[in-house]
Design an enzyme around this catalytic site. Structure first.
Site, PDB file in Angstrom:
ATOM      1  N   HIS A 495      95.208  47.450 -78.841  1.00  8.82           N
ATOM      2  CA  HIS A 495      95.733  47.117 -77.518  1.00  8.82           C
ATOM      3  C   HIS A 495      94.680  46.401 -76.669  1.00  8.82           C
ATOM      4  O   HIS A 495      94.917  45.293 -76.155  1.00  8.82           O
ATOM      5  CB  HIS A 495      96.183  48.411 -76.824  1.00  8.82           C
ATOM      6  CG  HIS A 495      96.672  48.229 -75.421  1.00  8.82           C
ATOM      7  ND1 HIS A 495      98.006  48.289 -75.087  1.00  8.82           N
ATOM      8  CD2 HIS A 495      96.019  47.983 -74.257  1.00  8.82           C
ATOM      9  CE1 HIS A 495      98.146  48.096 -73.786  1.00  8.82           C
ATOM     10  NE2 HIS A 495      96.948  47.904 -73.259  1.00  8.82           N
ATOM     11  N   GLU A 496      93.520  47.028 -76.507  1.00  8.02           N
ATOM     12  CA  GLU A 496      92.494  46.434 -75.644  1.00  8.02           C
ATOM     13  C   GLU A 496      91.982  45.113 -76.218  1.00  8.02           C
ATOM     14  O   GLU A 496      91.631  44.192 -75.476  1.00  8.02           O
ATOM     15  CB  GLU A 496      91.344  47.415 -75.443  1.00  8.02           C
ATOM     16  CG  GLU A 496      91.740  48.707 -74.742  1.00  8.02           C
ATOM     17  CD  GLU A 496      92.408  48.495 -73.399  1.00  8.02           C
ATOM     18  OE1 GLU A 496      92.166  47.448 -72.749  1.00  8.02           O
ATOM     19  OE2 GLU A 496      93.191  49.376 -72.983  1.00  8.02           O
ATOM     20  N   HIS A 499      94.047  42.329 -74.947  1.00  2.00           N
ATOM     21  CA  HIS A 499      93.600  41.852 -73.633  1.00  2.00           C
ATOM     22  C   HIS A 499      92.404  40.915 -73.779  1.00  2.00           C
ATOM     23  O   HIS A 499      92.306  39.901 -73.090  1.00  2.00           O
ATOM     24  CB  HIS A 499      93.195  43.037 -72.758  1.00  2.00           C
ATOM     25  CG  HIS A 499      94.333  43.800 -72.172  1.00  2.00           C
ATOM     26  ND1 HIS A 499      95.344  43.203 -71.463  1.00  2.00           N
ATOM     27  CD2 HIS A 499      94.607  45.138 -72.167  1.00  2.00           C
ATOM     28  CE1 HIS A 499      96.200  44.128 -71.045  1.00  2.00           C
ATOM     29  NE2 HIS A 499      95.768  45.304 -71.473  1.00  2.00           N
ATOM     30  N   HIS A 502      93.407  37.525 -74.826  1.00  2.00           N
ATOM     31  CA  HIS A 502      94.022  36.831 -73.691  1.00  2.00           C
ATOM     32  C   HIS A 502      92.933  36.162 -72.847  1.00  2.00           C
ATOM     33  O   HIS A 502      93.067  35.001 -72.430  1.00  2.00           O
ATOM     34  CB  HIS A 502      94.813  37.840 -72.857  1.00  2.00           C
ATOM     35  CG  HIS A 502      95.769  37.213 -71.896  1.00  2.00           C
ATOM     36  ND1 HIS A 502      96.415  37.932 -70.924  1.00  2.00           N
ATOM     37  CD2 HIS A 502      96.191  35.930 -71.737  1.00  2.00           C
ATOM     38  CE1 HIS A 502      97.193  37.135 -70.218  1.00  2.00           C
ATOM     39  NE2 HIS A 502      97.079  35.912 -70.698  1.00  2.00           N
TER      40      HIS A 502
END
Length: 751
Positions: A495-496, A499, A502
């Site tokens: 998940h992280e 980010h 991104h």
């Protein structure tokens, strides 16, 4: 998340230069330097001292004031270059200092850093208000905004102009003078309260330690015992088994400890943080923040703070948020009740026919269900999920999807535990630097997050990559045993890392177009979770640290079959927190509230939350919304899950989960664009249609997937078969209900 939020931003690093921001040469302030002569312009942590931050903040604000004054005093007619772009470029030094300070204060704080925060955060709030409520500056911004259609602006220039104008309006630029003054007072007070909330929560978390004897460790795996011994050593209790309220310590105790009283003790210590009536109690802080946020929204013309927030998101209104949450709530609660029915007979076998199932029993008996129903124990899975393995897995995935590579980088670090990598694009172009900070310590907030130390920008027409940071609180290594991640921890790293991608892929010309809507920001992170436990990925990175064997197909199949295990509980606690967040920010008055009573009314009374499940975060320790950027926005995770599950379908439909064409389209239309387009426009450009909410409900097992056609069956080869899982679950639930009724009848007969 892309924005900084404990569980929203990130931090990363590795080796070479020892860094300690608590000491250093205060004479030469590194923040006064125009550029840092470090790899990728990373902060020179080996030279940054705590005492550097206050003068750096003060100079940053002073320089920003000068830049704003230059815009205001210009005699030229306001246009995009001399007004909008000049404003967008202003405040760079202040932004740089703020980014470094906020991430360090979250990841590696101490009393000195907390003192700086207490003094400077209110000053920064006042400075921002002075800029955003500057009438002369706003008049120039508005002049460009009003004439924007006739100014021959390209799409990004037009969007920047509109976004900046909207920022001013939402910050109070249209208010009368007396209302502006009141709004400034509110913002400064909210800033002070946010600092106090975080300080109280950190103190409450660090204050608890449970020291256990060998006899009290019954049921607890050796690897967890070893970690408790390491914790004892680290806290000055050599030879003692110590458990804390950090989740890598607390959750294994709740999962395996046979002593129910100990589970009760640590659970209630966790959920009562900030709610003990002591000097660190957060209830008064929460009540005052809720009242002030309502007043702020009312000043700006909104019914509630939730209306104020939602109006600037994809959702558009609280009604749209509630509609989604309500759609998820009922089936999630029904599923959780079914999970409870399955566990209750187990509890009563252990504790007696009259035993009442309590919240601190859930993890313990859920693990028993996992073992009985799926022949799967998390401790067995952990042997394959070393931190290095999972990290290698995310690097492999990023390379397969996007062709990028990661190379260890010698760069300054703020803590010896950090790792740093440079990230290289498929064409050997540098994308940026990535820091990792994996394990809990006393100076780190709980949770996981992602942020940036330096921002992606353009200089002399060339892209300059960011320095991104991922911070987690994962189980530590112990002796010869490496850090073994739980299933949830492994998923968190995926998940992280999403980010981080991104941020690393961002390619935006203007700083004011860097951010996306809050309920879009979790799409890049959550989509990565979809790959984490697919057979294709597990065969790449899941290797037993003892034997060197790749995870067997049998275990992979067990993980597949258990993919919807305990989803009722997980979804219920998540949505409960989102609902409580929306409710407290939907208040229609500034009247003080009883925080505990309000929470009970919102969840237990009004919505029927079962007493065996608490919301993921109770108000006194809900850092996301009172000490982060998610106030009236914790729903972002659910909203973005609609997007991520539907977006992942694009890879499934391609017939190849690693399809480069689909990945490149996702990068081009979503990851690289920042906020240069509206979130839904970016999504449609990638997917060719609006997202289908059913994808999220199916993904969580809350509704059954439609019957597949021959074409969709062919596409889903090697992916999770949610339809088969749903059938298995329904049949198992039927058997469990019958068994529970039979046992209840038998128990009644014995009585």
């Amino acid at each position: 998340m892309k924005r900084f939020i404990p569980l929203f931003l990130s931090a990363m690093t590795i080796m070479t230069f020892h860094a300690c921001h608590r000491a250093g040469d205060a004479g030469g302030n590194p923040f006064f330097e125009a550029e840092w002569d470090t790899p990728y312009g990373a902060p020179p942590f080996d030279r940054i001292a705590t005492e550097h931050f206050k003068p750096a903040f003060e100079r940053g604000m002073s320089l920003h004031d000068e830049e704003i004054a230059a815009i205001v005093s210009s005699k030229a007619e306001p246009d995009f270059e001399n007004t909008v772009l000049a404003f967008d470029e202003s405040g760079r030094m202040l932004s740089r200092v703020s980014a470094v300070f906020e991430l360090l204060d979250a990841a590696d704080t101490d009393e000195g850093m907390q003192a700086v925060a207490a003094e400077m955060m209110p000053a920064l709030s006042a400075h921002r208000d002075a800029v955003m409520m500057n009438d002369e500056l706003f008049a120039k911004i508005k002049s460009v905004y009003d004439r924007r259609a006739a100014m021959d602006l390209d799409a990004e220039q037009l969007r920047l102009t509109e976004k900046i104008y909207d920022r001013f309006v939402r910050a109070g630029a249209l208010l009368a003078a007396d209302k502006k003054e009141r709004l400034k007072e509110i913002n400064e007070r909210l800033s002070r309260l946010g600092v106090a909330f975080g300080r109280n929560l950190l103190a409450e978390t660090n204050a608890f330690a449970m020291e256990l004897s060998v006899e009290e460790l019954k049921g607890i795996p050796s690897v967890v015992r070893d970690a408790a011994l390491e914790q004892g050593k680290a806290s000055g209790r050599e030879g003692k088994y110590v458990f804390t309220l950090q989740k890598p310590s607390m959750l294994p105790l709740l999962t395996y400890c046979e002593n129910r009283a100990l589970r009760d003790s640590i659970y209630n210590a966790y959920v009562s943080r900030g709610d003990r009536g002591n000097e660190h109690d957060n209830k008064a802080v929460v009540a005052e923040m809720a009242a002030l946020r309502y007043e702020k929204a009312a000043l700006l013309g909104y019914r509630s703070y939730a209306d104020y927030v939602a109006s600037n998101q994809m959702a558009g209104s609280p009604e749209a948020v509630y509609a989604l949450l309500d759609r998820v709530w009922t089936p999630a609660l029904e599923r959780a009740n079914g999970e409870l029915e399955r566990m209750l007979p187990m509890l009563r076998r252990d504790e007696g026919a009259d035993a009442v199932f309590e919240p601190w029993d859930w993890w313990y008996y859920a693990e028993k269900v996992r073992k009985e129903d799926y022949d799967l124990q998390e401790e067995g899975v952990r042997q394959y999920l070393t931190l290095d393995n999972v990290k290698g897995g995310i690097f492999f995935l990023a390379n397969r999807l996007y062709g990028i590579t990661f190379r260890p980088l010698a760069a300054p670090v703020y803590n010896d535990e950090c790792e740093v990598y440079e990230v290289i694009d498929a064409d050997e172009t540098p994308l940026g630097a990535l820091y990792f900070d994996f394990h809990p310590r006393a100076g780190k907030r709980g949770g996981a997050w992602c942020g940036h130390f330096t921002e992606q920008t353009y200089r002399d027409g060339r892209r300059v990559g960011p320095v991104v940071s991922v911070v987690c609180n994962f189980t530590r290594p112990s002796g010869r045993i490496p850090a073994l991640l739980s299933i949830d921890e492994a998923e968190t790293l995926f998940h992280e890392f999403g980010h981080a991608l991104h941020g690393l892929f961002a390619d935006v010309r203007y700083r004011g177009l860097a951010d996306v809507e809050g309920d879009f920001v979790e799409l890049p992170s959550q989509i990565m979770e979809n790959w984490a436990f697919t057979p294709e990925m597990l065969r790449q990175y899941a290797v037993n640290y003892r034997t060197g064997e790749v995870m067997s197909d049998e275990m992979i199949d067990k993980i597949r079959r258990s993919s919807l295990f305990n989803k009722g509980f997980a979804t219920t606690e998540l949505v409960a927190a989102a609902l409580s967040d929306m409710d407290i920010h939907s208040l229609a008055s500034a009247d003080p509230i009883d925080v505990d009573a309000f929470e009970r009314e919102a969840l237990s009374v009004k919505r029927g939350l079962m007493p065996q499940i608490a919301p993921r975060y109770r108000y006194p320790y809900f850092s996301h919304i009172f000490d982060g950027g998610y106030s009236a926005g914790y729903y972002f995770y659910i909203w973005a899950e609609v997007l991520d599950k539907d977006a992942f379908r694009a890879f499934v439909e391609s017939g190849d989960l690693f399809d480069r064409g689909t990945a490149e389209r996702f990068r081009r239309e979503v990851l690289a664009r920042g906020g240069s387009r509206a979130g839904m426009d970016m999504y449609r450009a990638f997917r060719g249609a609006d997202p289908d909410a059913d994808a999220m409900l199916i993904g969580r097992g809350l509704v059954d997937a439609p019957e597949p056609t021959a074409e969709t069956e062919a596409r889903e080869v090697g992916t999770v078969d949610t339809r088969a899982i749903a059938r298995e679950r329904a049949e198992r639930s039927r058997r469990e209900r019958e068994a529970a009724r039979a046992e209840a009848d038998s128990t009644a007969g014995e009585e």
